[in-house]
Scaffold this motif. Structure first.
Motif, PDB file in Angstrom:
ATOM      1  N   GLN A 233       0.686  -1.006  -0.211  1.00 21.95           N
ATOM      2  CA  GLN A 233       0.022   0.110   0.100  1.00 21.95           C
ATOM      3  C   GLN A 233       1.071   1.274  -0.262  1.00 21.95           C
ATOM      4  O   GLN A 233       0.907   2.255  -0.964  1.00 21.95           O
ATOM      5  N   HIS A 234       2.329   1.435   0.820  1.00 21.36           N
ATOM      6  CA  HIS A 234       2.923   2.352   0.903  1.00 21.36           C
ATOM      7  C   HIS A 234       3.738   3.256  -1.244  1.00 21.36           C
ATOM      8  O   HIS A 234       3.111   4.189  -1.339  1.00 21.36           O
ATOM      9  N   TRP A 235       3.543   1.635  -1.331  1.00 17.70           N
ATOM     10  CA  TRP A 235       3.969   2.170  -2.623  1.00 17.70           C
ATOM     11  C   TRP A 235       3.547   2.583  -4.075  1.00 17.70           C
ATOM     12  O   TRP A 235       3.181   2.736  -4.800  1.00 17.70           O
ATOM     13  N   LEU A 236       1.738   2.235  -3.727  1.00 10.86           N
ATOM     14  CA  LEU A 236       0.697   2.556  -4.246  1.00 10.86           C
ATOM     15  C   LEU A 236       0.491   3.562  -3.898  1.00 10.86           C
ATOM     16  O   LEU A 236      -0.729   4.030  -4.497  1.00 10.86           O
ATOM     17  N   GLN A 237       0.732   4.681  -2.762  1.00  3.20           N
ATOM     18  CA  GLN A 237       0.502   5.846  -2.609  1.00  3.20           C
ATOM     19  C   GLN A 237       0.199   6.834  -3.774  1.00  3.20           C
ATOM     20  O   GLN A 237       1.225   7.137  -4.449  1.00  3.20           O
ATOM     21  N   PRO A 238      -0.822   7.259  -4.231  1.00  3.84           N
ATOM     22  CA  PRO A 238      -0.168   8.578  -5.229  1.00  3.84           C
ATOM     23  C   PRO A 238       0.898   9.276  -5.696  1.00  3.84           C
ATOM     24  O   PRO A 238       1.692   9.240  -6.220  1.00  3.84           O
ATOM     25  N   HIS A 239       1.403  10.013  -3.995  1.00  4.97           N
ATOM     26  CA  HIS A 239       2.331  11.054  -4.495  1.00  4.97           C
ATOM     27  C   HIS A 239       3.356  10.225  -4.193  1.00  4.97           C
ATOM     28  O   HIS A 239       4.834  10.451  -4.628  1.00  4.97           O
ATOM     29  N   VAL A 240       3.697   9.175  -4.257  1.00  9.05           N
ATOM     30  CA  VAL A 240       4.763   7.994  -3.974  1.00  9.05           C
ATOM     31  C   VAL A 240       4.659   7.751  -5.672  1.00  9.05           C
ATOM     32  O   VAL A 240       5.976   7.169  -6.149  1.00  9.05           O
ATOM     33  N   VAL A 241       3.554   7.864  -5.941  1.00  7.42           N
ATOM     34  CA  VAL A 241       3.983   6.664  -7.482  1.00  7.42           C
ATOM     35  C   VAL A 241       4.850   7.654  -8.807  1.00  7.42           C
ATOM     36  O   VAL A 241       5.378   8.235  -9.368  1.00  7.42           O
ATOM     37  N   GLU A 242       3.815   9.022  -8.479  1.00  7.29           N
ATOM     38  CA  GLU A 242       4.356  10.263  -8.667  1.00  7.29           C
ATOM     39  C   GLU A 242       6.065  10.362  -8.907  1.00  7.29           C
ATOM     40  O   GLU A 242       6.989  11.019  -9.217  1.00  7.29           O
ATOM     41  N   GLY A 243       6.278  10.938  -7.390  1.00  3.88           N
ATOM     42  CA  GLY A 243       7.651  10.538  -6.888  1.00  3.88           C
ATOM     43  C   GLY A 243       8.800   9.864  -7.388  1.00  3.88           C
ATOM     44  O   GLY A 243       9.946  10.243  -8.249  1.00  3.88           O
ATOM     45  N   LEU A 244       8.478   8.749  -7.690  1.00  2.00           N
ATOM     46  CA  LEU A 244       9.521   7.743  -8.047  1.00  2.00           C
ATOM     47  C   LEU A 244       9.428   7.943  -9.606  1.00  2.00           C
ATOM     48  O   LEU A 244      10.025   7.401 -10.414  1.00  2.00           O
ATOM     49  N   GLU A 245       7.996   8.411 -10.233  1.00  3.60           N
ATOM     50  CA  GLU A 245       7.932   8.424 -11.330  1.00  3.60           C
ATOM     51  C   GLU A 245       9.104   9.771 -11.540  1.00  3.60           C
ATOM     52  O   GLU A 245       9.999   9.223 -12.955  1.00  3.60           O
ATOM     53  N   ARG A 246       9.038  10.484 -11.095  1.00  2.00           N
ATOM     54  CA  ARG A 246      10.035  11.344 -12.035  1.00  2.00           C
ATOM     55  C   ARG A 246      11.779  11.133 -11.981  1.00  2.00           C
ATOM     56  O   ARG A 246      12.512  11.504 -12.182  1.00  2.00           O
ATOM     57  N   VAL A 247      11.882  10.521 -10.343  1.00  2.00           N
ATOM     58  CA  VAL A 247      13.148  10.038 -10.415  1.00  2.00           C
ATOM     59  C   VAL A 247      13.497   8.977 -11.609  1.00  2.00           C
ATOM     60  O   VAL A 247      14.552   8.811 -12.146  1.00  2.00           O
ATOM     61  N   ALA A 248      12.677   8.287 -11.719  1.00  2.00           N
ATOM     62  CA  ALA A 248      12.870   7.375 -12.502  1.00  2.00           C
ATOM     63  C   ALA A 248      13.023   7.684 -14.453  1.00  2.00           C
ATOM     64  O   ALA A 248      13.727   7.373 -14.995  1.00  2.00           O
ATOM     65  N   ARG A 249      12.279   9.169 -14.593  1.00  2.00           N
ATOM     66  CA  ARG A 249      12.261   9.552 -16.003  1.00  2.00           C
ATOM     67  C   ARG A 249      13.842  10.231 -16.166  1.00  2.00           C
ATOM     68  O   ARG A 249      14.612   9.958 -16.404  1.00  2.00           O
ATOM     69  N   THR A 250      14.515  10.885 -14.253  1.00  2.00           N
ATOM     70  CA  THR A 250      15.323  11.512 -14.541  1.00  2.00           C
ATOM     71  C   THR A 250      16.896  10.658 -14.839  1.00  2.00           C
ATOM     72  O   THR A 250      17.448  10.940 -15.354  1.00  2.00           O
ATOM     73  N   ALA A 251      16.528   9.646 -14.706  1.00  2.00           N
ATOM     74  CA  ALA A 251      17.434   8.251 -14.433  1.00  2.00           C
ATOM     75  C   ALA A 251      17.292   7.417 -15.620  1.00  2.00           C
ATOM     76  O   ALA A 251      18.585   7.677 -16.184  1.00  2.00           O
ATOM     77  N   ALA A 252      16.559   7.847 -16.763  1.00  2.00           N
ATOM     78  CA  ALA A 252      16.175   7.329 -17.830  1.00  2.00           C
ATOM     79  C   ALA A 252      16.962   8.955 -19.248  1.00  2.00           C
ATOM     80  O   ALA A 252      18.188   7.842 -19.933  1.00  2.00           O
ATOM     81  N   ARG A 253      17.002   9.990 -19.019  1.00  2.00           N
ATOM     82  CA  ARG A 253      17.863  10.841 -19.311  1.00  2.00           C
ATOM     83  C   ARG A 253      19.366  10.375 -19.204  1.00  2.00           C
ATOM     84  O   ARG A 253      19.858  11.191 -20.265  1.00  2.00           O
ATOM     85  N   ARG A 254      19.737  10.213 -17.988  1.00  2.00           N
ATOM     86  CA  ARG A 254      20.878  10.398 -17.607  1.00  2.00           C
ATOM     87  C   ARG A 254      21.569   9.297 -17.693  1.00  2.00           C
ATOM     88  O   ARG A 254      23.096   8.954 -17.256  1.00  2.00           O
ATOM     89  N   GLY A 255      21.130   7.821 -18.379  1.00  2.00           N
ATOM     90  CA  GLY A 255      20.839   7.165 -18.668  1.00  2.00           C
ATOM     91  C   GLY A 255      21.987   6.389 -16.742  1.00  2.00           C
ATOM     92  O   GLY A 255      23.034   5.316 -17.083  1.00  2.00           O
ATOM     93  N   VAL A 256      21.046   5.915 -15.853  1.00  2.00           N
ATOM     94  CA  VAL A 256      21.555   5.227 -15.131  1.00  2.00           C
ATOM     95  C   VAL A 256      20.361   3.952 -15.178  1.00  2.00           C
ATOM     96  O   VAL A 256      19.138   4.899 -14.535  1.00  2.00           O
ATOM     97  N   ASN A 257      21.187   3.295 -14.536  1.00  2.00           N
ATOM     98  CA  ASN A 257      20.370   1.766 -14.551  1.00  2.00           C
ATOM     99  C   ASN A 257      19.105   2.090 -12.502  1.00  2.00           C
ATOM    100  O   ASN A 257      19.970   2.223 -12.075  1.00  2.00           O
TER     101      ASN A 257
END
Length: 444
Positions: A250-274
Motif C-alpha cells: 500500500q505504501h508503494w501505491l500511494q499517488p504521491h509516492v508513485v508520482e515521485g518515483l516516476e520523476r526519479v525514474a525519468r531523470t535516471a533514464a535521461r541520464r542513462g542510469v539503471n
C-alpha cells in the motif's frame, strides 16, 4: 491418442516438479476477528496499515482471537523476552498471508513471528554484524565493501521486522537480547557525508539505497537524496531496497509516492542510469494481487527492473518445490525477477533457520532448467570479509566439520585485508555428522 502425445504426457507426469500457473490470491482479512469490519478502502490505505501494525502480543491476540491458543502466545512471549533479536512489528498485509488454521507450521509466521521453542543454540562464530558492514563504514551509514559499490543505510527502521534480519545489530529498537547500534548524524548531515564520499571516490558507480527499509524514509527526503545521486556522473546504477513491496505494498501505491518515483525514474533514464528496485520475498504466499499491483506500478513508470533477493530458511522455502513455486509466482503475475537466494547469515538466533552449504548446492542444482535462464536465481553465500559467492565457488569444503573455505579477488576498506587470504563459513552444527557435532561440542 497418438504415441507422440502419450509420450509427451508421460514425460510431463514424470518430472520432479510440475509447473502449474496459480492465480494470485488476496486472503480475506475479515476472517480474522480483529479485522472483521475492515473495509477494502481501509485495507488498501497505507496509513491504516501502518496504524494497525502488530507490535505486541496483546494486539496479536486482539486480531487473532482464539485462532491461536495460549501455548502459541506463551511460546511467542518467551521468545520476545529472551532470544528475539528484533522487536515485533507486523503489518496487517503480512499477517493476512499467514495460514491461521496452522500458525505453527506456516512458513511466513516461522520467520516473522519466531517462537522460543524453535530456537537452537547459536553457532560459536555467530556475530551480530556477521558481514562486518559497520566495520567498513566510510561515513555514517555508508558501507564500502566492494570496489565499485556502496551500501547507503538511510534509516534504521522498517515497516516490518523479520526475525532473521542480517542487520539486527542496527535495525529496529532494542530487545532484551540486543542493544542496537545507532546512526550518529541527522539525515541531512548523513546524506551530505555520503555525497561527499562519492564525489571523492569516482570509482564507485553503484549505490544500493537501503536501511532499514527506504519505505520508512519520508518521500521528499528520499527523492531529494536520489536526485542528488543522479547529479553525480560517476553513479551509473541505483538500487532501491524495500521489503515493504511485499510487507506494505500500500505504501508503494500511494499517488504521491508513485508520482515521485516516476520523476526519479525519468531523470535516471535521461541520464542513462539503471534504476532498479530490490525486494525481499521468501515464500509464494506473500505474493498477492496488491503486491503485483505495486510491482507493476514501478515498472509502468520507468523503473528498469524489480528484483527479488530471498533468503533460504529451513521450514520456509528449503525445498526445490518451494523455490520454484516462489519464482514462478514472482515471474508469472508480479513481474518481479528472481535474482538472488541467500544462505541465512551467521547471526545470533538464526541457527534453526540456517542450511548447510551442501544443501544450498543441491537446491541450486534442483531448480535449474525449469525457469528461463535470466530468471533463475543464483544461490549465494555472503561470506564474512568476502561478500557474495555462488555456493559452488567454495575453494574447499570439510563436510564433517561443516567448514567451507572461500577466496576473493578484491580488497575491502579494512586495513588488514588481503586478496589471497582464505575465509570461512560454517554450516549449522545440528546438520553435521556425529564427528562434526562431537568436534564442536569439544571446541565451543
Amino acid at each position: 491418442m497418438s504415441e507422440a502425445v502419450v509420450t509427451s504426457t508421460l514425460h510431463e507426469v514424470r518430472q520432479p516438479y510440475t509447473y502449474t500457473r496459480r492465480p494470485l490470491h488476496e486472503p480475506d482479512w475479515t476472517r480474522l476477528p480483529g479485522w472483521r469490519h475492515t473495509t477494502r478502502d481501509q485495507w488498501e490505505s497505507a496509513q491504516w496499515q501502518r496504524a494497525h501494525c502488530i507490535r505486541n502480543i496483546r494486539q496479536l491476540r486482539h486480531v487473532l482471537g482464539d485462532l491461536a491458543d495460549d501455548t502459541f502466545y506463551d511460546d511467542l512471549a518467551a521468545d520476545q523476552a529472551t532470544r528475539a533479536t528484533m522487536t515485533m512489528l507486523l503489518p496487517p498485509q503480512m499477517l493476512n498471508t499467514m495460514d491461521t488454521a496452522d500458525l505453527r507450521a506456516d512458513p511466513i509466521r516461522r520467520y516473522m513471528l519466531p517462537l522460543a521453542g524453535e530456537r537452537l543454540p547459536d553457532h560459536p562464530y555467530a556475530t551480530r554484524d556477521s558481514l562486518h558492514e559497520h566495520d567498513m563504514w566510510v561515513a555514517d551509514g555508508l558501507t564500502h565493501r566492494y570496489p565499485t559499490k556502496v551500501l547507503a543505510e538511510l534509516v534504521p527502521t522498517c515497516p516490518q521486522y523479520c526475525g532473521h534480519c542480517t542487520r539486527m545489530d542496527l535495525v529496529g529498537t532494542d530487545t532484551p537480547a540486543v542493544t542496537k547500534l545507532k546512526l550518529a548524524l541527522k539525515p541531512v548531515d548523513r546524506h551530505d557525508a555520503h555525497l561527499d564520499y562519492l564525489r571523492a571516490h569516482p570509482t564507485v558507480r553503484d549505490v544500493v539505497v537501503s536501511g532499514g527499509d527506504i519505505a520508512n524514509v519520508p518521500w521528499r527526503q528520499l527523492e531529494t537524496y536520489l536526485m542528488r545521486l543522479l547529479d553525480l556522473d560517476t553513479v551509473r546504477d541505483i538500487r532501491l531496497a524495500t521489503k515493504a513491496l511485499a510487507g506494505l505494498p500500500q505504501h508503494w501505491l500511494q499517488p504521491h509516492v508513485v508520482e515521485g518515483l516516476e520523476r526519479v525514474a525519468r531523470t535516471a533514464a535521461r541520464r542513462g542510469v539503471n534504476l532498479a528496485v530490490h525486494t525481499h520475498i521468501n515464500h509464494a504466499n506473500s505474493i498477492t494481487p496488491l503486491v503485483a499491483r505495486a510491482a507493476h506500478a514501478m515498472l509502468d513508470i520507468g523503473v528498469r527492473d524489480v528484483r527479488n533477493q530471498g533468503v533460504l530458511l529451513h521450514g520456509v522455502n528449503d525445498t526445490a518445490d518451494d523455490l520454484l513455486d516462489l519464482c514462478f509466482a514472482l515471474q508469472d503475475d508480479a513481474g518481479i525477477l528472481p535474482y538472488y537466494l541467500y544462505l541465512c547469515d551467521m547471526i545470533p538466533g538464526a541457527e534453526h533457520w540456517r542450511l548447510p552449504v551442501h544443501r544450498a548446492q543441491t537446491l541450486q542444482h534442483d531448480i535449474m532448467g525449469y525457469l528461463p535462464g535470466y530468471a533463475t536465481p543464483r544461490i549465494v553465500c555472503d561470506v564474512p570479509y568476502v561478500g557474495k559467492r555462488w555456493v559452488h565457488m567454495a575453494t574447499g569444503y570439510d563436510r564433517d566439520l561443516g567448514i567451507t573455505h572461500w577466496t576473493k579477488n578484491y580488497r575491502t576498506t579494512l586495513t588488514d585485508d588481503t586478496v589471497d587470504a582464505r575465509h570461512h563459513y560454517y554450516d549449522p552444527i545440528h546438520t553435521l555428522p556425529r564427528k562434526g557435532r562431537d568436534h564442536w561440542a569439544t571446541h565451543c
